[in-house]
Design an enzyme around this catalytic site. Structure first.
Site, PDB file in Angstrom:
ATOM      1  N   ARG A   1      29.371  45.188  27.606  1.00  0.00           N
ATOM      2  CA  ARG A   1      29.968  45.449  28.924  1.00  0.00           C
ATOM      3  C   ARG A   1      30.893  46.668  28.875  1.00  0.00           C
ATOM      4  O   ARG A   1      31.775  46.745  28.029  1.00  0.00           O
ATOM      5  CB  ARG A   1      30.728  44.202  29.420  1.00  0.00           C
ATOM      6  CG  ARG A   1      29.772  43.109  29.863  1.00  0.00           C
ATOM      7  CD  ARG A   1      30.488  41.865  30.310  1.00  0.00           C
ATOM      8  NE  ARG A   1      31.109  41.162  29.209  1.00  0.00           N
ATOM      9  CZ  ARG A   1      31.827  40.045  29.354  1.00  0.00           C
ATOM     10  NH1 ARG A   1      32.020  39.538  30.555  1.00  0.00           N
ATOM     11  NH2 ARG A   1      32.352  39.443  28.306  1.00  0.00           N
TER      12      ARG A   1
ATOM     13  N   CYS B   1      37.420  43.838  30.037  1.00  0.00           N
ATOM     14  CA  CYS B   1      38.761  43.660  30.615  1.00  0.00           C
ATOM     15  C   CYS B   1      39.477  44.935  31.047  1.00  0.00           C
ATOM     16  O   CYS B   1      40.021  44.997  32.144  1.00  0.00           O
ATOM     17  CB  CYS B   1      39.653  42.947  29.612  1.00  0.00           C
ATOM     18  SG  CYS B   1      39.270  41.209  29.472  1.00  0.00           S
TER      19      CYS B   1
ATOM     20  N   GLY C   1      35.891  50.397  26.152  1.00  0.00           N
ATOM     21  CA  GLY C   1      34.909  49.618  26.907  1.00  0.00           C
ATOM     22  C   GLY C   1      35.364  48.178  26.930  1.00  0.00           C
ATOM     23  O   GLY C   1      36.544  47.897  26.721  1.00  0.00           O
TER      24      GLY C   1
ATOM     25  N   LYS D   1      49.349  39.531  31.994  1.00  0.00           N
ATOM     26  CA  LYS D   1      48.020  39.675  31.390  1.00  0.00           C
ATOM     27  C   LYS D   1      47.413  41.046  31.724  1.00  0.00           C
ATOM     28  O   LYS D   1      46.948  41.787  30.857  1.00  0.00           O
ATOM     29  CB  LYS D   1      47.130  38.537  31.908  1.00  0.00           C
ATOM     30  CG  LYS D   1      45.669  38.737  31.768  1.00  0.00           C
ATOM     31  CD  LYS D   1      45.246  38.677  30.324  1.00  0.00           C
ATOM     32  CE  LYS D   1      43.850  39.213  30.178  1.00  0.00           C
ATOM     33  NZ  LYS D   1      43.278  39.027  28.897  1.00  0.00           N
TER      34      LYS D   1
ATOM     35  N   GLU E   1      44.161  34.490  28.736  1.00  0.00           N
ATOM     36  CA  GLU E   1      43.715  34.642  27.347  1.00  0.00           C
ATOM     37  C   GLU E   1      44.022  36.062  26.878  1.00  0.00           C
ATOM     38  O   GLU E   1      43.939  37.001  27.659  1.00  0.00           O
ATOM     39  CB  GLU E   1      42.225  34.303  27.214  1.00  0.00           C
ATOM     40  CG  GLU E   1      41.274  35.064  28.134  1.00  0.00           C
ATOM     41  CD  GLU E   1      40.962  36.467  27.706  1.00  0.00           C
ATOM     42  OE1 GLU E   1      41.114  36.735  26.498  1.00  0.00           O
ATOM     43  OE2 GLU E   1      40.590  37.286  28.552  1.00  0.00           O
TER      44      GLU E   1
ATOM     45  N   ARG F   1      59.138  52.420  17.367  1.00  0.00           N
ATOM     46  CA  ARG F   1      59.104  52.182  18.814  1.00  0.00           C
ATOM     47  C   ARG F   1      57.696  52.368  19.357  1.00  0.00           C
ATOM     48  O   ARG F   1      57.318  51.791  20.360  1.00  0.00           O
ATOM     49  CB  ARG F   1      60.053  53.158  19.538  1.00  0.00           C
ATOM     50  CG  ARG F   1      61.514  52.896  19.238  1.00  0.00           C
ATOM     51  CD  ARG F   1      62.352  54.037  19.725  1.00  0.00           C
ATOM     52  NE  ARG F   1      61.928  55.314  19.134  1.00  0.00           N
ATOM     53  CZ  ARG F   1      62.421  56.494  19.475  1.00  0.00           C
ATOM     54  NH1 ARG F   1      63.334  56.573  20.397  1.00  0.00           N
ATOM     55  NH2 ARG F   1      61.983  57.603  18.880  1.00  0.00           N
TER      56      ARG F   1
ATOM     57  N   ASN G   1      33.531  34.246  35.356  1.00  0.00           N
ATOM     58  CA  ASN G   1      33.652  35.708  35.380  1.00  0.00           C
ATOM     59  C   ASN G   1      34.195  36.217  36.718  1.00  0.00           C
ATOM     60  O   ASN G   1      33.964  35.610  37.765  1.00  0.00           O
ATOM     61  CB  ASN G   1      32.316  36.370  35.034  1.00  0.00           C
ATOM     62  CG  ASN G   1      31.138  35.642  35.617  1.00  0.00           C
ATOM     63  OD1 ASN G   1      31.207  34.448  35.878  1.00  0.00           O
ATOM     64  ND2 ASN G   1      30.070  36.352  35.856  1.00  0.00           N
TER      65      ASN G   1
END
Ligand code: UDX
Ligand code: ADP
Length: 478
Positions: free
Chosen positions: A350, A280, A277, A224, A169, A264, A94
Site C-alpha cells: 500500500r 498510514c 509508503g 495517533k 495502534e 534533541r 480499514n
C-alpha cells in the site's frame, strides 16, 4: 492479573486486527478472543493449516497463531454471534482516503467504521466497551457514540449500555509483534474511568503501568495522527536534504549521523530512501490537512500538505534521474526493479514508492522485471493497473522494443538481470545487500547501472564488478 473482560470481539481481521488480537490472546489466555471479518476468503486464510498461507506476513505471527488458534483465539465470519457475546469490541476495519464527495483525496472514508458501529448497536447485549483501534480522524469516537446512543433509545434496547474508548495502534509492519509485545507506550483515551481501567487491566498483563497513558478521547485520536505526521515529516525532511547533498557533494548519511547525534533530534527515522509508503503516513497527514482546513487553519494545512507533496516530488525525481543516467531514454530498455513492498519484512504494497516509480518508468516505455521476496505478482498487477506480460522472459538479443511499457515478475535476480541496463533497489530487503555483483555484471548490457535508492549495496563491490552506481543522497560520487 485478572481482568473484568472475559470475551473480546475484534471486527476486522487485517494488518491491525490480526496481529493485535494474536498478542492479546497470547498474553491473556483467560480471555476468549474472536476476530471477525466480512471477507470470508481472508478468514479462511487465517484458519489455514499451512501457516505460510496466513493473509499477513509478520515475523513471529505464525508462532502466536500456532500457539493460540482454536484455544482462545478464533477467526470467523460470525459477526452477529460474536458481537452479542463480547464484553469488549475492537473496531479494526480499514479507513481509506475518500475517493469522491466532500473531502475527496484527503478525508478518511468512515463508511466501514459506521457500518461496524451499526452492527455493534444492533447485536450487542448488556454493557459493552467499544474500542476504536483503526487509525481514525479526530472526533470519530463521536460518530460511533452517536450511533450507539441512538440504538439505546429504542424501547427493546434498554439493557444496552456502551462506553467508547480510543486505543490507537502504533505498530509498524514487519515489527508488529515486537511493537505489540514491547510497546513504547499504550494510549487509552476515554471519558469513563471504569472502561479505561478495564482496558488498562488487559494491557497490564504485559506492559509496565508507566507506559500506559490515559488521555481524553480527542487527544488520543489526535496523538495517533500527529505521531505519524511527525515521523513522515522526518522522512520528507531527510529526503529533501538528500537532494541538496546530491547537488552539493555532501553525503546524506553523514549529515544524518551528524544531526542524529544531537539528542534533541535523535538518530531514528533519518534514512533517505524512495519516499515513505504504507497505509498510514499519507492518509494520516491528509486527515490532518483536512481537519486544519475545516477549522480555517489554512497555514497549518499547507505546512503538513508540504510533507506529502515533497514525498510525491521525490519519487518522480528518482525516475527522472534514472532516465538521465540511462542516456536520456529508457524506452525499450530492460530495468530490474528490486523490491515492491513499501519496506522490508512485509508483503504490504500500500502506497509503496515502487508503485509510482514503476508506473513512471513504464509510462516512459521501459520494460520492467520486478522482483520481491514476499509480494505476490497478482498484487503488483493490481497496483500497476496492468497485467503481467510473461513474454518478456522469452525476448532474445535485447529486442525489448516490441514490449515497451510492459512488466513481468521474476523470482531469480540473476535471471532478471539478463540483458538489463539497470537495476533499481527500491526496498531494503536483506538479500539485496548480499548480491553477487560479479555474476550480475556478466549478464547486464553495458554501460550498466545500479540505482541504490535504499543505500544498502556495497559501493566497492558494485564498482569492482564494472557497474556504475548511483546512491541516494550521495553527492560525493554520483
Ligand atoms: C507506521 C508507523 O511507524 C506506525 O507507528 C503506525 O502505527 C503505522 O505507520 P509502517 O507504515 O508500518 O508504520 O512503517 P514505518 O516503518 O513507519 O515506515 C513507513 C515508511 O517510511 C516506509 O516506506 C519506510 O521505508 C519509510 N522510511 C522509514 C524511510 O524512508 N526512512 C526511514 O528512516 C524510516
Ligand atoms: P488495517 O491495516 O487497518 O488493519 P486492512 O485492510 O488490513 O486494514 O483490514 C481491515 C479489515 O476489515 C478487512 O479484512 C475488511 O474485510 C474488514 N472489514 C471492513 N469492514 C468490515 C465490517 N463492516 N465488518 C467486518 N469486517 C470488516
Amino acid at each position: 492479573m485478572s481482568s473484568l473482560i472475559k470475551n473480546i470481539c475484534c471486527i476486522g481481521a487485517g494488518y491491525v486486527g490480526g496481529p493485535t488480537m494474536a498478542v492479546i490472546a497470547d498474553k491473556c489466555p483467560e480471555i476468549l478472543v474472536n476476530v471477525v471479518d466480512i471477507n470470508e476468503e481472508r478468514i479462511n486464510l487465517w484458519n489455514s493449516l499451512n501457516l505460510d498461507l496466513l493473509p499477513i506476513y509478520e515475523p513471529g505471527l505464525d508462532n502466536l497463531i500456532k500457539k493460540r488458534r482454536n484455544k482462545n483465539l478464533f477467526f470467523s465470519t460470525k459477526l452477529e454471534d460474536n458481537i452479542s457475546k463480547a464484553d469488549m469490541i475492537f473496531i479494526s476495519v480499514n479507513t481509506p482516503t475518500k475517493k469522491k464527495g466532500v473531502g475527496a483525496g484527503k478525508a478518511s472514508d468512515l463508511k466501514w467504521v459506521e457500518a461496524c458501529a451499526r452492527q455493534v448497536a444492533k447485536y450487542s447485549k448488556g454493557y459493552t466497551i467499544v474500542v476504536e483501534k483503526s487509525t481514525l480522524p479526530v472526533k470519530t469516537a463521536e460518530v460511533i457514540k452517536t450511533i450507539l446512543e441512538a440504538s439505546q433509545l429504542s424501547p427493546d434496547d434498554k439493557e444496552k449500555k456502551f462506553d467508547v474508548l480510543s486505543n490507537p495502534e502504533f505498530l509498524a509492519e514487519g515489527t508488529a509483534i515486537k511493537d505489540l509485545e514491547y510497546p513504547d507506550r499504550v494510549l487509552i483515551g476515554g471519558e469513563n474511568k471504569k472502561a479505561i481501567n478495564s482496558l488498562t487491566d488487559i494491557y497490564k498483563n504485559w506492559v509496565p503501568i508507566n507506559k500506559i497513558l490515559h488521555t481524553n478521547i480527542w487527544s488520543s485520536e489526535l496523538a495517533k495522527i500527529t505521531a505519524n505526521a511527525f515521523l513522515a515529516q522526518r522522512i520528507s525532511s531527510i529526503n529533501s536534504i538528500g537532494a541538496i547533498c546530491e547537488a552539493t557533494g555532501a553525503d546524506v548519511r553523514e549529515v544524518a549521523r551528524a544531526i542524529g547525534s544531537d539528542s534533541r533530534i535523535g538518530s531514528k527515522f533519518l534514512d533517505a530512501g524512495p519516499g515513505f509508503g504504507g497505509s498510514c503516513f499519507k492518509k494520516d497527514i491528509l486527515n490532518l490537512v483536512y481537519l486544519s482546513n475545516y477549522f480555517g487553519l489554512n497555514e497549518v494545512a499547507n505546512f503538513w500538505e508540504g510533507v506529502v507533496l515533497l514525498n510525491k516530488w521525490h519519487q518522480h525525481r528518482i525516475t527522472r534521474l534514472i532516465i538521465k543516467k540511462l542516456l536520456g531514454t529508457v524506452t525499450g530498455k530492460k530495468i530490474c526493479i528490486l523490491g515492491f513492498a513499501f519496506k522490508a519484512n512485509t508483503n504490504d504494497t500500500r502506497e509503496s514508492a515502487s508503485i509510482n516509480i514503476c508506473k513512471d518508468l513504464l509510462e516512459e516505455g521501459a520494460v520492467l522485471q520486478i522482483h520481491d521476496p514476499k509480494v505476490d505478482p497478482k498484487q503488483i498487477e493490481v497496483n500497476l493497473g496492468k497485467k503481467e506480460n510473461k513474454k518478456i522472459k522469452e525476448i532474445k538479443d535485447q529486442n525489448y522494443f516490441q514490449l515497451e511499457g510492459q512488466w513481468s515478475f521474476e523470482k531469480d535476480i540473476t535471471i532478471s538481470s539478463d540483458g538489463a541496463d539497470a537495476i533499481v533497489v527500491l526496498t531494503e530487503w536483506d538479500e539485496y545487500s548480499k548480491i553477487n555483483w560479479f555474476a550480475i555484471s556478466k549478464k547486464m548490457r553495458k554501460p550498466s547501472w545500479v540505482f541504490d535508492v535504499r543505500s544498502i549495496v556495497s559501493r566497492t563491490k558494485v564498482l569492482e564488478a564494472n557497474i556504475n552506481l548511483w546512491k541516494i543522497g550521495d553527492g560525493t560520487n554520483n
